[in-house]
Scaffold this active site. Structure first.
Site, PDB file in Angstrom:
ATOM      1  N   CYS A   8       0.859  -1.168   0.000  1.00  0.00           N
ATOM      2  CA  CYS A   8       0.000   0.000   0.000  1.00  0.00           C
ATOM      3  C   CYS A   8       0.899   1.222   0.000  1.00  0.00           C
ATOM      4  O   CYS A   8       2.116   1.106   0.127  1.00  0.00           O
ATOM      5  CB  CYS A   8      -0.848   0.062   1.277  1.00  0.00           C
ATOM      6  SG  CYS A   8      -2.043  -1.266   1.419  1.00  0.00           S
ATOM      7  N   GLY A  34      -0.579   0.482  -5.048  1.00  0.00           N
ATOM      8  CA  GLY A  34      -1.884  -0.117  -4.800  1.00  0.00           C
ATOM      9  C   GLY A  34      -2.937   0.506  -5.692  1.00  0.00           C
ATOM     10  O   GLY A  34      -3.017   1.732  -5.771  1.00  0.00           O
ATOM     11  N   ASN A 108       0.450   0.912   5.982  1.00  0.00           N
ATOM     12  CA  ASN A 108       1.184   0.178   4.953  1.00  0.00           C
ATOM     13  C   ASN A 108       1.975  -0.902   5.674  1.00  0.00           C
ATOM     14  O   ASN A 108       2.767  -0.589   6.564  1.00  0.00           O
ATOM     15  CB  ASN A 108       2.123   1.149   4.212  1.00  0.00           C
ATOM     16  CG  ASN A 108       3.040   0.446   3.229  1.00  0.00           C
ATOM     17  OD1 ASN A 108       4.099   0.958   2.902  1.00  0.00           O
ATOM     18  ND2 ASN A 108       2.652  -0.712   2.747  1.00  0.00           N
ATOM     19  N   GLY A 109       1.744  -2.160   5.287  1.00  0.00           N
ATOM     20  CA  GLY A 109       2.488  -3.244   5.922  1.00  0.00           C
ATOM     21  C   GLY A 109       1.576  -4.383   6.292  1.00  0.00           C
ATOM     22  O   GLY A 109       0.476  -4.517   5.735  1.00  0.00           O
ATOM     23  N   TYR A 247      12.039  -3.736  -6.833  1.00  0.00           N
ATOM     24  CA  TYR A 247      10.831  -3.828  -7.648  1.00  0.00           C
ATOM     25  C   TYR A 247       9.705  -2.843  -7.304  1.00  0.00           C
ATOM     26  O   TYR A 247       9.077  -2.280  -8.192  1.00  0.00           O
ATOM     27  CB  TYR A 247      10.347  -5.275  -7.496  1.00  0.00           C
ATOM     28  CG  TYR A 247       8.993  -5.611  -8.010  1.00  0.00           C
ATOM     29  CD1 TYR A 247       8.779  -5.852  -9.354  1.00  0.00           C
ATOM     30  CD2 TYR A 247       7.917  -5.729  -7.136  1.00  0.00           C
ATOM     31  CE1 TYR A 247       7.518  -6.190  -9.823  1.00  0.00           C
ATOM     32  CE2 TYR A 247       6.661  -6.071  -7.598  1.00  0.00           C
ATOM     33  CZ  TYR A 247       6.472  -6.308  -8.942  1.00  0.00           C
ATOM     34  OH  TYR A 247       5.236  -6.641  -9.393  1.00  0.00           O
ATOM     35  N   ASP A 352      15.334  -9.025 -15.991  1.00  0.00           N
ATOM     36  CA  ASP A 352      14.106  -8.827 -15.199  1.00  0.00           C
ATOM     37  C   ASP A 352      14.506  -8.613 -13.748  1.00  0.00           C
ATOM     38  O   ASP A 352      15.547  -9.087 -13.310  1.00  0.00           O
ATOM     39  CB  ASP A 352      13.174 -10.034 -15.329  1.00  0.00           C
ATOM     40  CG  ASP A 352      11.726  -9.645 -15.064  1.00  0.00           C
ATOM     41  OD1 ASP A 352      11.480  -8.498 -14.641  1.00  0.00           O
ATOM     42  OD2 ASP A 352      10.837 -10.493 -15.276  1.00  0.00           O
TER      43      ASP A 352
END
Ligand code: SF4
Length: 458
Positions: A8, A34, A108-109, A247, A352
């Site tokens: 999030c 998100g 967030n978490g 990422y 990637d």
């Protein structure tokens, strides 16, 4: 490659006119964290007002929704559901109204001891409105006595896992980061006011300036009396999620002082150094978007040109479940197209950022070969992702993780790649210049006890 999802994003504003509009633009910059829901709560000094909904920030808010949120203080949230369902009750901010006044919270978490805490609170008569773990802190605060800051400290000491919380009252804003610093959280400022964000990229968008990161275990209180800094525990350690660099985070964000793009470039350089003298190739192609920085680093270090062999269509809707195989394949090609002229007859180093479930990368290799690529050598700018994350990323079981099931040689065969290589955790430490990070999903050495999830690894 979007095979796993961010947790999030949170954004906060204190003492800035038009706080809801600032939060709107801040959340827009965090949209990559998100896309399932968004919300903003504001305080006008007397009361808390809330607007939230399902979808992207631009779906949830229009001009009239923002105009209905007056005030100089705001907190906002973009959501990907790692915990709890898609019901509106789980879309944040969550608001609690009681004898202590009103509190709005964004999180967030992931709390790893949420189930045990929730059972305990329910046994005491607490009624939960949401099924996510985020509501627990509001109930824990209600249980405690004393000034709000003390209640928050006591509540935080009961929580284990990953959390970056913003809590807004009618008059104050509290900013909290878990004692492991698992999720990023930074402070910023703009003329006359203060900002808080999961990522620093959002400060730029709203015309703000980065101030400093919130430290693990730290609570920052903004109020009319000024800014107060304290810690809820002295047992702090710095283990920021390494996948944020690999990422999740936007390349223009700085996490704990390191620029995400620069770190990714370094991982690309490391991969090129490992291949030096061992690999013959013509071009480097990065999987858009999060692998492009690493591809640039590989290209610079190897001297091979970095080419746009893959093109991402940014305007594909979030879900499309087609009934036939042919339509499904068209859907895949619609998301990621191969630039045939660029890849035809070429020996490609395909970069990637990570390999989690493997299905998308397998298709990408296949697309490149169908378009005439002579060789596809896959290089992954992170180690093998073998263990689930319980700190807010949606990899709940080991079965979902292809590296947990297959050896590197089997993975190479599965991908139909001509060769496959990963970075190691030591390579990542070299790229970051330190080892104060969480590498649990690569090593299986979790930075906390797992409580509710201890059985998931058995
Ligand atoms: S387990 Fe992996 S994804 Fe989860 S917080 Fe740690 S590094 Fe990040």
């Amino acid at each position: 490659m979007r095979e796993i999802h961010e947790e999030c994003g949170v954004f906060g504003v204190y003492q800035a006119p038009g706080a809801a509009t600032l939060a709107y633009y801040g959340l827009h910059s965090l949209q990559h964290r998100g896309q399932e829901g968004a919300g903003i709560a504001v305080s006008d000094g007397k009361d808390l007002l809330l607007h939230k909904g399902h979808g992207l920030v631009t779906d949830v808010f229009d001009q009239s929704a923002l105009q209905a949120l007056p005030g100089c203080n705001a907190i906002g949230h973009v959501r990907y559901a790692t915990q709890g369902g898609e019901e509106m009750e789980n879309v944040q901010p969550l608001v609690a109204r009681g004898s202590m006044g009103s509190l709005a919270a964004v999180h967030n978490g992931q709390i790893v001891n949420a189930a045990a805490l929730r059972s305990e609170l329910e046994a005491q008569g607490h009624i939960f409105h949401a099924s996510s773990d985020s509501e627990i802190i509001l109930h824990l605060i209600q249980c405690e006595k004393g000034p709000l800051i003390e209640k928050i400290k006591k509540a935080c000491r009961r929580l284990e896992g990953a959390f970056a919380f913003l809590i807004l009252t009618e008059k104050s804003l509290y900013v909290i980061r878990d004692r492991h610093g698992l999720r990023p959280l930074s402070l910023g400022y703009l003329e006359g006011g203060f900002l808080v964000s999961s990522e620093t990229c959002a400060f730029e968008t709203v015309g703000g300036t980065f101030w400093r990161d919130v430290q693990p275990g730290e609570i920052v209180k903004f109020s009319r009396a000024g800014i107060e800094f304290c810690y809820y525990t002295d047992q702090n350690e710095h283990t920021l999620c390494s996948m944020e660099y690999i990422y999740f985070a936007r390349p223009d964000s700085n996490l704990d002082g390191l620029n995400v793009h620069s770190v990714r470039k370094k991982t690309g350089r490391l991969m090129a150094e490992k291949d030096a003298g061992l690999l013959e190739a013509d071009i480097v192609v990065g999987v858009p978007d999060s692998s492009l920085s690493a591809a640039t680093g590989y290209s610079e270090a190897s001297g091979l040109p970095c080419e746009m062999g893959l093109v991402k269509n940014r305007y594909v809707g979030r879900t499309f479940i087609e009934p036939t195989q042919q339509q499904r394949e068209m859907g895949v090609r619609m998301k990621l197209a191969v630039n045939r002229k660029v890849v035809e007859g070429k020996r490609i180093v395909l970069i990637d950022d990570s390999l989690v479930r493997g299905t998308t990368l397998r298709r990408t290799v296949q697309q490149l070969k169908e378009a005439g690529a002579e060789k596809v050598h896959v290089r992954i700018a992170s180690p093998q992702y073998c263990f689930p994350c319980f700190y807010g990323v949606d990899t709940a079981t080991r079965e979902e993780l292809i590296s947990a099931r297959l050896s590197a040689r089997e993975l190479c065969e599965y991908l139909h790649a001509d060769s496959l290589r990963f970075l190691t955790v030591d390579d990542l430490k070299k790229a970051y210049g330190h080892d104060r990070l969480c590498f649990s999903c690569f090593s299986g050495q979790y930075v906390t006890d797992l409580y509710d999830h201890a059985d998931a690894l058995r």
